[in-house]
Design an enzyme around this catalytic site. Structure first.
Site, PDB file in Angstrom:
ATOM      1  N   ALA A 294     -15.296  -6.213   9.793  1.00  0.00           N
ATOM      2  CA  ALA A 294     -14.952  -7.617  10.073  1.00  0.00           C
ATOM      3  C   ALA A 294     -13.516  -7.909   9.640  1.00  0.00           C
ATOM      4  O   ALA A 294     -12.777  -8.616  10.335  1.00  0.00           O
ATOM      5  CB  ALA A 294     -15.927  -8.544   9.351  1.00  0.00           C
TER       6      ALA A 294
ATOM      7  N   TYR B 195     -15.767  -4.372   5.959  1.00  0.00           N
ATOM      8  CA  TYR B 195     -14.528  -3.666   6.314  1.00  0.00           C
ATOM      9  C   TYR B 195     -14.226  -3.874   7.802  1.00  0.00           C
ATOM     10  O   TYR B 195     -13.111  -4.234   8.187  1.00  0.00           O
ATOM     11  CB  TYR B 195     -14.665  -2.169   5.992  1.00  0.00           C
ATOM     12  CG  TYR B 195     -13.426  -1.365   6.312  1.00  0.00           C
ATOM     13  CD1 TYR B 195     -12.370  -1.288   5.404  1.00  0.00           C
ATOM     14  CD2 TYR B 195     -13.304  -0.700   7.530  1.00  0.00           C
ATOM     15  CE1 TYR B 195     -11.220  -0.570   5.700  1.00  0.00           C
ATOM     16  CE2 TYR B 195     -12.159   0.026   7.837  1.00  0.00           C
ATOM     17  CZ  TYR B 195     -11.119   0.090   6.917  1.00  0.00           C
ATOM     18  OH  TYR B 195      -9.987   0.818   7.218  1.00  0.00           O
TER      19      TYR B 195
ATOM     20  N   VAL C  28      -2.090  -7.886  -3.455  1.00  0.00           N
ATOM     21  CA  VAL C  28      -1.841  -8.715  -2.261  1.00  0.00           C
ATOM     22  C   VAL C  28      -2.827  -9.874  -2.134  1.00  0.00           C
ATOM     23  O   VAL C  28      -2.572 -10.821  -1.388  1.00  0.00           O
ATOM     24  CB  VAL C  28      -1.832  -7.879  -0.946  1.00  0.00           C
ATOM     25  CG1 VAL C  28      -0.677  -6.895  -0.924  1.00  0.00           C
ATOM     26  CG2 VAL C  28      -3.169  -7.209  -0.703  1.00  0.00           C
TER      27      VAL C  28
ATOM     28  N   GLY D   1       0.825  -1.215   0.000  1.00  0.00           N
ATOM     29  CA  GLY D   1       0.000   0.000   0.000  1.00  0.00           C
ATOM     30  C   GLY D   1       0.851   1.254   0.000  1.00  0.00           C
ATOM     31  O   GLY D   1       0.394   2.346   0.358  1.00  0.00           O
TER      32      GLY D   1
ATOM     33  N   LYS E 221     -11.008  -5.910   9.607  1.00  0.00           N
ATOM     34  CA  LYS E 221     -10.042  -5.284  10.521  1.00  0.00           C
ATOM     35  C   LYS E 221     -10.033  -5.979  11.887  1.00  0.00           C
ATOM     36  O   LYS E 221      -8.989  -6.118  12.518  1.00  0.00           O
ATOM     37  CB  LYS E 221     -10.351  -3.789  10.662  1.00  0.00           C
ATOM     38  CG  LYS E 221     -10.160  -3.011   9.351  1.00  0.00           C
ATOM     39  CD  LYS E 221      -8.733  -3.138   8.831  1.00  0.00           C
ATOM     40  CE  LYS E 221      -8.476  -2.302   7.595  1.00  0.00           C
ATOM     41  NZ  LYS E 221      -7.089  -2.400   7.125  1.00  0.00           N
TER      42      LYS E 221
ATOM     43  N   SER F 282      -7.436  -1.202  12.198  1.00  0.00           N
ATOM     44  CA  SER F 282      -8.265   0.014  12.264  1.00  0.00           C
ATOM     45  C   SER F 282      -8.983   0.050  13.596  1.00  0.00           C
ATOM     46  O   SER F 282      -9.295  -1.002  14.175  1.00  0.00           O
ATOM     47  CB  SER F 282      -9.313   0.005  11.144  1.00  0.00           C
ATOM     48  OG  SER F 282     -10.234   1.067  11.326  1.00  0.00           O
TER      49      SER F 282
HETATM   50  N1  LIG Z   1      -7.920   6.309   6.084  1.00  0.00           N
HETATM   51  C1  LIG Z   1      -8.491   5.880   7.198  1.00  0.00           C
HETATM   52  O1  LIG Z   1      -9.321   6.560   7.812  1.00  0.00           O
HETATM   53  C2  LIG Z   1      -8.094   4.558   7.792  1.00  0.00           C
HETATM   54  C3  LIG Z   1      -8.445   4.289   9.123  1.00  0.00           C
HETATM   55  C4  LIG Z   1      -8.077   3.072   9.682  1.00  0.00           C
HETATM   56  C5  LIG Z   1      -7.364   2.162   8.944  1.00  0.00           C
HETATM   57  N2  LIG Z   1      -7.042   2.444   7.655  1.00  0.00           N
HETATM   58  C6  LIG Z   1      -6.260   1.439   6.924  1.00  0.00           C
HETATM   59  O2  LIG Z   1      -4.995   1.987   6.621  1.00  0.00           O
HETATM   60  C7  LIG Z   1      -4.441   1.337   5.482  1.00  0.00           C
HETATM   61  C8  LIG Z   1      -3.930   2.386   4.502  1.00  0.00           C
HETATM   62  O3  LIG Z   1      -5.046   3.109   3.999  1.00  0.00           O
HETATM   63  P1  LIG Z   1      -4.961   4.635   3.545  1.00  0.00           P
HETATM   64  O4  LIG Z   1      -5.890   5.376   4.409  1.00  0.00           O
HETATM   65  O5  LIG Z   1      -3.558   5.058   3.456  1.00  0.00           O
HETATM   66  O6  LIG Z   1      -5.662   4.537   2.128  1.00  0.00           O
HETATM   67  P2  LIG Z   1      -5.124   4.742   0.643  1.00  0.00           P
HETATM   68  O7  LIG Z   1      -6.286   4.420  -0.222  1.00  0.00           O
HETATM   69  O8  LIG Z   1      -4.475   6.074   0.520  1.00  0.00           O
HETATM   70  O9  LIG Z   1      -3.991   3.623   0.474  1.00  0.00           O
HETATM   71  C9  LIG Z   1      -4.278   2.278   0.292  1.00  0.00           C
HETATM   72  C10 LIG Z   1      -3.308   1.736  -0.741  1.00  0.00           C
HETATM   73  O10 LIG Z   1      -3.536   0.314  -0.863  1.00  0.00           O
HETATM   74  C11 LIG Z   1      -3.394  -0.024  -2.229  1.00  0.00           C
HETATM   75  N3  LIG Z   1      -4.096  -1.269  -2.522  1.00  0.00           N
HETATM   76  C12 LIG Z   1      -5.445  -1.483  -2.565  1.00  0.00           C
HETATM   77  N4  LIG Z   1      -5.693  -2.756  -2.911  1.00  0.00           N
HETATM   78  C13 LIG Z   1      -4.498  -3.362  -3.079  1.00  0.00           C
HETATM   79  C14 LIG Z   1      -4.125  -4.667  -3.439  1.00  0.00           C
HETATM   80  N5  LIG Z   1      -5.034  -5.613  -3.722  1.00  0.00           N
HETATM   81  N6  LIG Z   1      -2.813  -4.968  -3.521  1.00  0.00           N
HETATM   82  C15 LIG Z   1      -1.876  -4.014  -3.260  1.00  0.00           C
HETATM   83  N7  LIG Z   1      -2.183  -2.751  -2.937  1.00  0.00           N
HETATM   84  C16 LIG Z   1      -3.479  -2.427  -2.841  1.00  0.00           C
HETATM   85  C17 LIG Z   1      -4.015   1.151  -2.967  1.00  0.00           C
HETATM   86  O11 LIG Z   1      -3.606   1.177  -4.344  1.00  0.00           O
HETATM   87  C18 LIG Z   1      -3.510   2.328  -2.155  1.00  0.00           C
HETATM   88  O12 LIG Z   1      -2.292   2.824  -2.664  1.00  0.00           O
HETATM   89  C19 LIG Z   1      -5.561   0.456   4.935  1.00  0.00           C
HETATM   90  O13 LIG Z   1      -5.373  -0.869   5.366  1.00  0.00           O
HETATM   91  C20 LIG Z   1      -6.803   1.039   5.584  1.00  0.00           C
HETATM   92  O14 LIG Z   1      -7.845   0.093   5.695  1.00  0.00           O
HETATM   93  C21 LIG Z   1      -7.380   3.610   7.062  1.00  0.00           C
END
Ligand SMILES: NC(=O)c1ccc[n+]([C@@H]2O[C@H](COP(=O)([O-])OP(=O)(O)OC[C@H]3O[C@@H](n4cnc5c(N)ncnc54)[C@H](O)[C@@H]3O)[C@@H](O)[C@H]2O)c1
Length: 248
Positions: A157, A155, A63, A12, A159, A141
């Site tokens: 579930a 989502y 992934v 990511g 996490k 999360s």
């Molecule tokens: N933004 C929020 O509020 C938040 C809160 C809690 C947890 N999260 C978690 O944090 C992590 C990062 O999210 P973010 O907020 O930076 O979002 P983001 O969308 O900016 O980044 C997520 C990245 O994952 C990549 N991705 C998606 N599917 C993929 C796959 N199958 N294989 C490889 N890469 C893939 C996307 O291309 C993207 O670059 C995630 O796991 C998200 O669930 C986010």
């Protein structure tokens, strides 16, 4: 430069938290393999790492596809000579109400956020086992702890699953000196939340004691700590980075 000489994979890493984590670990001296489905995003990240004088490689991976994940680990070992740190930040989000979630959407979310993350841990483990050292840091999360403030049941579930999986892997792999922890972000300003309705964001923000959304850099700091020698005896744990929404 506490991570000098270490090699890390960050999934990511083409956006948001993954990008910030890659930059932060590179600042600490680690060589970083920036893996993402979005190769252009990963390439953007490595340009930023290289500007800081760091060593980085962009790698396209889905992934949720096991052979691609194995290729990613092989690429890290081939290019950097080892794999010391794995950060699983790849993830996808949907906010569909539970009763409307189609089976395909359930499978897609769980396939990336939980099964895909497991594939990454599994693929990294032989290298780490052999070296008798390793740090795995999973981005879960707050939703997996509280049910979330604005997200779909799939989502949430996924996490919750990551938090439980982390504890199990921490138990199984402690004998090899591999630590496995989560960082649990609260609502964070990234592409994932960019389209959330303004009134929802305001409502959430009003309930954050520290008064703002998490920034990707806040997450990177917690990950850098867990990757460092200072965190050597912490495993199966979670660091909650949410501005005080959840205190327990
Ligand atoms: N933004 C929020 O509020 C938040 C809160 C809690 C947890 N999260 C978690 O944090 C992590 C990062 O999210 P973010 O907020 O930076 O979002 P983001 O969308 O900016 O980044 C997520 C990245 O994952 C990549 N991705 C998606 N599917 C993929 C796959 N199958 N294989 C490889 N890469 C893939 C996307 O291309 C993207 O670059 C995630 O796991 C998200 O669930 C986010």
């Amino acid at each position: 430069m506490s991570l000098q000489g270490r090699a890390a994979i960050i999934t990511g890493a083409g956006s948001g938290m993954g990008r910030s984590i890659a930059l932060r670990l590179a600042q600490d001296g680690a060589a970083v393999l920036c893996a993402d489905l979005n190769l252009a995003g990963a390439e953007e990240t490595i340009k930023e790492v290289e500007k800081l004088g760091g060593k980085a490689l962009a790698y396209r991976v889905d992934v949720s596809k096991k052979p691609e994940v194995e290729g990613m680990v092989n690429a890290a070992v081939k290019n950097f000579g080892s794999l010391d740190i794995l950060v699983n930040a790849a993830g996808i989000w949907e906010g569909t109400p539970a009763e409307e979630i189609p089976e395909e959407e359930w499978d897609r979310i769980l396939g990336v956020n939980l099964k895909g993350l497991f594939f990454c841990c599994q693929a990294a483990s032989p290298v780490m086992k052999e070296r008798r050292a390793g740090r795995i840091i999973n981005i879960a999360s707050i939703a997996g702890r509280t049910g979330g403030s604005y997200c779909g049941a799939h989502y949430t579930a996924s996490k919750g699953g990551v938090i439980a999986l982390t504890k199990r892997l921490a138990k199984e792999w402690a004998q090899y000196r591999i630590t496995v922890n989560t960082v649990n972000p609260g609502p964070t300003d990234t592409a994932m939340t960019a389209d959330w309705p303004a009134e929802i964001k305001e409502r959430i923000k009003a309930n954050i004691p520290l008064g703002r959304f998490v920034q990707a850099e806040d997450i990177a700091e917690a990950v850098a700590f867990l990757a460092s020698d200072a965190a050597r005896f912490i495993t199966g744990e979670a660091i909650e980075v949410n501005g005080g929404i959840l205190m327990d």
